[in-house]
Design an enzyme around this catalytic site. Structure first.
Site, PDB file in Angstrom:
ATOM      1  N   GLY A  12       0.961  -1.124  -0.068  1.00  0.00           N
ATOM      2  CA  GLY A  12       0.091   0.157   0.064  1.00  0.00           C
ATOM      3  C   GLY A  12       0.634   1.060   0.008  1.00  0.00           C
ATOM      4  O   GLY A  12       0.669   2.270   0.677  1.00  0.00           O
ATOM      5  N   THR A  14       1.470   3.223  -2.965  1.00  0.00           N
ATOM      6  CA  THR A  14       1.128   3.849  -4.028  1.00  0.00           C
ATOM      7  C   THR A  14       0.434   5.398  -3.649  1.00  0.00           C
ATOM      8  O   THR A  14       0.068   6.043  -4.407  1.00  0.00           O
ATOM      9  CB  THR A  14       0.261   3.210  -4.885  1.00  0.00           C
ATOM     10  OG1 THR A  14      -0.615   2.621  -4.330  1.00  0.00           O
ATOM     11  CG2 THR A  14       1.080   2.135  -5.746  1.00  0.00           C
ATOM     12  N   GLY A  16      -1.190   7.780   0.342  1.00  0.00           N
ATOM     13  CA  GLY A  16      -1.145   8.020   1.716  1.00  0.00           C
ATOM     14  C   GLY A  16       0.149   7.830   2.311  1.00  0.00           C
ATOM     15  O   GLY A  16       1.136   8.084   1.907  1.00  0.00           O
ATOM     16  N   GLY A  18       1.793   5.582   3.141  1.00  0.00           N
ATOM     17  CA  GLY A  18       3.008   4.392   2.527  1.00  0.00           C
ATOM     18  C   GLY A  18       3.805   4.819   1.387  1.00  0.00           C
ATOM     19  O   GLY A  18       5.050   4.775   1.479  1.00  0.00           O
ATOM     20  N   SER A 144      -4.022   0.315  14.110  1.00  0.00           N
ATOM     21  CA  SER A 144      -4.736   1.611  14.562  1.00  0.00           C
ATOM     22  C   SER A 144      -5.204   1.556  15.981  1.00  0.00           C
ATOM     23  O   SER A 144      -5.150   0.465  16.708  1.00  0.00           O
ATOM     24  CB  SER A 144      -5.831   1.642  13.756  1.00  0.00           C
ATOM     25  OG  SER A 144      -6.739   2.940  13.876  1.00  0.00           O
ATOM     26  N   TYR A 167     -13.439  -2.266  10.266  1.00  0.00           N
ATOM     27  CA  TYR A 167     -12.186  -1.918  10.235  1.00  0.00           C
ATOM     28  C   TYR A 167     -11.378  -2.150  11.669  1.00  0.00           C
ATOM     29  O   TYR A 167     -10.447  -2.645  11.816  1.00  0.00           O
ATOM     30  CB  TYR A 167     -12.205  -0.408   9.976  1.00  0.00           C
ATOM     31  CG  TYR A 167     -11.049   0.216   9.916  1.00  0.00           C
ATOM     32  CD1 TYR A 167      -9.961   0.444   8.939  1.00  0.00           C
ATOM     33  CD2 TYR A 167     -10.455   1.114  11.163  1.00  0.00           C
ATOM     34  CE1 TYR A 167      -8.722   0.899   8.928  1.00  0.00           C
ATOM     35  CE2 TYR A 167      -9.296   1.621  11.024  1.00  0.00           C
ATOM     36  CZ  TYR A 167      -8.343   1.622   9.995  1.00  0.00           C
ATOM     37  OH  TYR A 167      -7.062   2.423  10.003  1.00  0.00           O
TER      38      TYR A 167
HETATM   39  N1  LIG Z   1      -5.314   7.659   7.705  1.00  0.00           N
HETATM   40  C1  LIG Z   1      -5.174   7.533   8.969  1.00  0.00           C
HETATM   41  O1  LIG Z   1      -5.366   8.283   9.560  1.00  0.00           O
HETATM   42  C2  LIG Z   1      -4.873   6.103   9.521  1.00  0.00           C
HETATM   43  C3  LIG Z   1      -4.862   5.969  11.018  1.00  0.00           C
HETATM   44  C4  LIG Z   1      -4.414   4.627  11.531  1.00  0.00           C
HETATM   45  C5  LIG Z   1      -4.013   3.844  11.011  1.00  0.00           C
HETATM   46  N2  LIG Z   1      -4.050   3.980   9.372  1.00  0.00           N
HETATM   47  C6  LIG Z   1      -3.564   2.795   8.570  1.00  0.00           C
HETATM   48  O2  LIG Z   1      -2.487   3.336   7.811  1.00  0.00           O
HETATM   49  C7  LIG Z   1      -2.419   2.627   6.655  1.00  0.00           C
HETATM   50  C8  LIG Z   1      -2.483   3.397   5.402  1.00  0.00           C
HETATM   51  O3  LIG Z   1      -3.466   4.052   5.479  1.00  0.00           O
HETATM   52  P1  LIG Z   1      -3.558   5.414   4.543  1.00  0.00           P
HETATM   53  O4  LIG Z   1      -4.351   6.290   5.272  1.00  0.00           O
HETATM   54  O5  LIG Z   1      -2.341   5.792   3.998  1.00  0.00           O
HETATM   55  O6  LIG Z   1      -4.489   5.048   3.381  1.00  0.00           O
HETATM   56  P2  LIG Z   1      -4.733   5.182   1.820  1.00  0.00           P
HETATM   57  O7  LIG Z   1      -4.108   6.701   1.541  1.00  0.00           O
HETATM   58  O8  LIG Z   1      -6.260   5.044   1.622  1.00  0.00           O
HETATM   59  O9  LIG Z   1      -3.628   4.128   1.366  1.00  0.00           O
HETATM   60  C9  LIG Z   1      -4.110   2.889   1.136  1.00  0.00           C
HETATM   61  C10 LIG Z   1      -2.970   1.997   0.317  1.00  0.00           C
HETATM   62  O10 LIG Z   1      -3.385   0.820   0.419  1.00  0.00           O
HETATM   63  C11 LIG Z   1      -3.593   0.165  -0.813  1.00  0.00           C
HETATM   64  N3  LIG Z   1      -4.879  -0.669  -1.082  1.00  0.00           N
HETATM   65  C12 LIG Z   1      -6.059  -0.550  -0.656  1.00  0.00           C
HETATM   66  N4  LIG Z   1      -6.862  -1.664  -0.885  1.00  0.00           N
HETATM   67  C13 LIG Z   1      -5.994  -2.517  -1.454  1.00  0.00           C
HETATM   68  C14 LIG Z   1      -6.074  -3.774  -2.121  1.00  0.00           C
HETATM   69  N5  LIG Z   1      -7.455  -4.324  -2.183  1.00  0.00           N
HETATM   70  N6  LIG Z   1      -5.047  -4.561  -2.384  1.00  0.00           N
HETATM   71  C15 LIG Z   1      -3.729  -3.800  -2.662  1.00  0.00           C
HETATM   72  N7  LIG Z   1      -3.538  -2.582  -2.115  1.00  0.00           N
HETATM   73  C16 LIG Z   1      -4.768  -2.140  -1.653  1.00  0.00           C
HETATM   74  C17 LIG Z   1      -3.719   1.488  -1.730  1.00  0.00           C
HETATM   75  O11 LIG Z   1      -3.534   1.150  -3.030  1.00  0.00           O
HETATM   76  P3  LIG Z   1      -4.084   1.618  -4.394  1.00  0.00           P
HETATM   77  O12 LIG Z   1      -3.427   2.931  -4.781  1.00  0.00           O
HETATM   78  O13 LIG Z   1      -4.104   0.646  -5.210  1.00  0.00           O
HETATM   79  O14 LIG Z   1      -5.506   2.244  -4.141  1.00  0.00           O
HETATM   80  C18 LIG Z   1      -2.859   2.634  -1.098  1.00  0.00           C
HETATM   81  O15 LIG Z   1      -1.558   2.351  -1.666  1.00  0.00           O
HETATM   82  C19 LIG Z   1      -3.688   1.491   6.759  1.00  0.00           C
HETATM   83  O16 LIG Z   1      -3.360   0.316   7.153  1.00  0.00           O
HETATM   84  C20 LIG Z   1      -4.469   2.226   7.659  1.00  0.00           C
HETATM   85  O17 LIG Z   1      -5.402   1.270   8.423  1.00  0.00           O
HETATM   86  C21 LIG Z   1      -4.261   5.141   8.785  1.00  0.00           C
END
Ligand SMILES: NC(=O)c1ccc[n+]([C@@H]2O[C@H](COP(=O)([O-])OP(=O)(O)OC[C@H]3O[C@@H](n4cnc5c(N)ncnc54)[C@H](OP(=O)(O)O)[C@@H]3O)[C@@H](O)[C@H]2O)c1
Length: 274
Positions: A12, A14, A16, A18, A144, A167
């Site tokens: 993940g 690509t 956020g 990551g 989380s 979630y």
């Molecule tokens: N955002 C927050 O405030 C927050 C808080 C606590 C924990 N987290 C955790 O942090 C991590 C990253 O989250 P983010 O906020 O950066 O989210 P994000 O911007 O939505 O990015 C999610 C990433 O996961 C990939 N992904 C989603 N579904 C997938 C699938 N079916 N197969 C392969 N790849 C997939 C996406 O790839 P594509 O480019 O292909 O869509 C993207 O690269 C997650 O585990 C989330 O639970 C986030």
């Protein structure tokens, strides 16, 4: 840890947080393996990193909403590399994307459990030979603060479903797996830790939930980088962090019987030998 020459896979990456972590590690000289579903987003990131004069990451495309996708990713990485210094299990979907209603994975498992937890579980075991070969090595599970105990009579949440419960269940599952795996890998020179990176970072999943962001991607990304490369946690394993600080997770994480049930179920669902 000096990241020069270290091989790091971030699922993940690509989008956020990551994407930020991948960029920072490439800057530090790591050989970064990025992963996601979207080739165009991957190309943009590769070009951005390359334009700054850093080694361009390699992109692995795989959809983790199927166990076959996780197997395909592990096979592709294993074909190209014989060691993996750090594995960051970060790919995830939020409580509202893609859609708040209950959905199932290609294998018939509840979708958030499948993408956020089960694929990462399978990936770890398939990649373990590479991770062991790189020891001292690290596994980081991006979980989380949102944590909901697993109802073992209805793990796939067929009753009383909500996106936020699904979630939060998937995120607690990652934390339970972290503790379990850390115990299993004692003596191998591999640490396993999990974290809540930051609260409501400005990312796709947060925006999809209609939530006003409260933290920056950099804040959460730096917390992930701390577990990836921090010298202070080199010998720490099986822990949960809130940002930079160690924290206690939901009580179920420390229930050995519950962890054993989750492990047995996960082995069965992924078809791994027990
Ligand atoms: N955002 C927050 O405030 C927050 C808080 C606590 C924990 N987290 C955790 O942090 C991590 C990253 O989250 P983010 O906020 O950066 O989210 P994000 O911007 O939505 O990015 C999610 C990433 O996961 C990939 N992904 C989603 N579904 C997938 C699938 N079916 N197969 C392969 N790849 C997939 C996406 O790839 P594509 O480019 O292909 O869509 C993207 O690269 C997650 O585990 C989330 O639970 C986030």
């Amino acid at each position: 840890m000096d990241m020069r020459g270290k091989t790091v896979l971030i699922t993940g990456s690509t989008d956020g947080v990551g994407r930020y972590v991948a960029t920072e590690l490439a800057k530090q000289g790591a050989q970064v393996l990025i992963h996601g579903r979207d080739t165009a987003r991957a190309k943009t990131l590769i070009d951005q990193i390359g334009a700054k004069g850093h080694a361009a990451p390699t992109f692995y495309q795989a959809d983790l909403s199927s166990l076959a996708g996780a197997r395909q990713l592990a096979d592709a990485v294993s074909a190209d590399h014989n060691k993996l210094d750090v594995f960051v299990s970060n790919a995830g979907i939020g409580s509202q994307n893609p859609g708040p209603q209950r959905q199932e994975s290609a294998d018939g498992n509840e979708l958030r459990f499948a993408v956020n937890y089960l694929s990462g579980f399978l990936l770890v075991y398939l990649l373990l030979p590479l991770i062991k070969a790189a020891a001292p090595s690290r596994i980081v599970n991006v979980a989380s603060l949102g944590q909901h105990p697993i109802d073992f009579d209805d793990v796939m949440i067929t009753k009383n479903y909500s996106g936020s419960r699904a979630y939060a269940q998937s995120k607690l599952s990652q934390i339970m797996f972290t503790i379990d795996l850390a115990n299993e890998l004692k003596g191998f020179g591999i640490t396993v830790n999990s974290l809540h990176p930051a609260t409501y970072m400005n990312t796709t999943m947060v925006r999809a939930g209609g939530i006003t962001p409260m933290s920056t991607v950099e804040q959460g990304g730096d917390a992930i980088l701390h577990l990836v490369e921090g010298d202070d946690i080199a010998n720490k394993s099986g822990l949960f962090f809130n940002g930079m600080n160690e924290m206690r997770a939901n009580a179920q994480a420390y229930d050995e019987a519950a962890r054993k049930r989750l492990r047995a179920l996960s082995l069965k669902l992924t078809g791994l030998p027990s």
